[in-house]
Design a protein around this motif. Structure first.
Motif, short mmCIF file in Angstrom:
data_model
loop_
_atom_site.label_atom_id
_atom_site.label_comp_id
_atom_site.label_asym_id
_atom_site.label_seq_id
_atom_site.Cartn_x
_atom_site.Cartn_y
_atom_site.Cartn_z
N THR A 251 27.31 98.83 59.34
CA THR A 251 26.37 98.28 58.35
C THR A 251 27.04 98.12 56.99
O THR A 251 26.86 97.10 56.31
CB THR A 251 25.15 99.21 58.22
N ARG B 266 27.69 94.52 55.06
CA ARG B 266 27.19 94.30 53.70
C ARG B 266 28.32 93.87 52.77
O ARG B 266 28.12 93.00 51.91
CB ARG B 266 26.52 95.57 53.18
N LYS C 34 29.04 90.23 53.42
CA LYS C 34 28.04 89.35 52.82
C LYS C 34 28.26 89.20 51.31
O LYS C 34 28.12 88.12 50.75
CB LYS C 34 26.63 89.90 53.09
N LYS C 35 28.57 90.32 50.66
CA LYS C 35 28.83 90.27 49.23
C LYS C 35 30.05 89.41 48.92
O LYS C 35 30.06 88.65 47.94
CB LYS C 35 29.01 91.68 48.67
#
Length: 248
Positions: free
Chosen positions: A233, A237, A240-241
């Motif tokens: 996870t 993340r 995505k950032k």
């Protein structure tokens, strides 16, 4: 002239996939009865056997094109017994009962978390990313709980002495099931496709390592899978950032 009536559709269920689901349900039921008789090693092994049955029923249904709404509901109910109620009762009878009400509460939390996990999974089938599970799958959580019992019985560890470790393990498994952590589903793996020869050798070596000490290796394997969720996870993340920064 009389119009002929359309032929009646035959009602029934597909035998083969539902037979494996019934086997999964039986293993969960047997695990409870074995634990009630003090046969905790057999109870833990039955939960792992239920995992095998649960893995086969879905794959058989997909391979034979016998997927039905009835089969999906039956599988979910079977999972609730085999991976929710059975592990909680086995752990309670083996260790958590020594903690009185606290142990009873932990067992209930695990059972409730399994029900919530299955309900969320069933409602997200059409929107969920097939590559990942949201929350620890209930069979994996059951493997951790049952694996601890099996490991304790194999190494002569009494449930009373392991009661605090047992309550932490059971509670963590329950919380991971209802968490938002992503777990790799392995559904993208094509078992019918061709693979390099080295993959077969790696699988054989992995099986050999597991069979040397199945109680310990299976517990470590599923514990590592449980720990992979937060790490995966965090990685997703960050990706995505990074994409947002490039797009901005």
């Amino acid at each position: 002239m009389a119009v002929p009536l359309p032929p009646k559709r035959r009602r029934g269920i597909y035998l083969l996939p539902n037979l494996f689901t019934t086997g999964c349900l039986f293993c969960g039921f047997y695990a409870v009865t074995a634990a009630m008789n003090g046969q905790f090693d057999k109870a833990a092994f039955s939960i792992f056997a239920a995992m095998v049955m649960d893995g086969l029923d879905g794959r058989v249904a997909r391979l034979t094109h016998t997927q039905t709404a009835f089969g999906a509901e039956y599988d979910s109910l079977s999972d609730m017994i085999s991976f929710g109620l059975a592990p909680a009762l086995v752990m309670y009878l083996w260790s958590l009962s020594f903690l009185a009400k606290l142990g009873w509460f932990a067992s209930f939390v695990y059972t409730a978390a399994t029900a919530l996990r299955l309900a969320r999974f069933n409602t997200q089938l059409s929107v969920e990313d097939k590559r990942y599970f949201q929350g620890l799958p209930s069979p994996s959580a059951a493997a951790i709980v049952a694996g601890m019992v099996w490991l304790g019985e194999s190494y002569g560890l009494e449930g009373n002495a392991m009661r605090y470790v047992a309550i932490v393990t059971t509670t963590l498994a329950a919380l991971l099931m209802v968490s938002n952590f992503r777990y790799y589903s392995f559904k993208s793996l094509n078992i019918r496709g061709k693979v390099p020869f080295v993959v077969i050798i790696a699988v054989m070596l992995a099986l050999a390592v597991i069979l040397t000490d199945p109680q310990l290796m299976l517990f470590l394997l599923f514990s590592a899978y449980a720990a992979s969720g937060p790490l995966l996870t965090l990685l997703l993340r960050r990706q995505k950032k990074a994409k947002r920064r490039k797009a901005g």
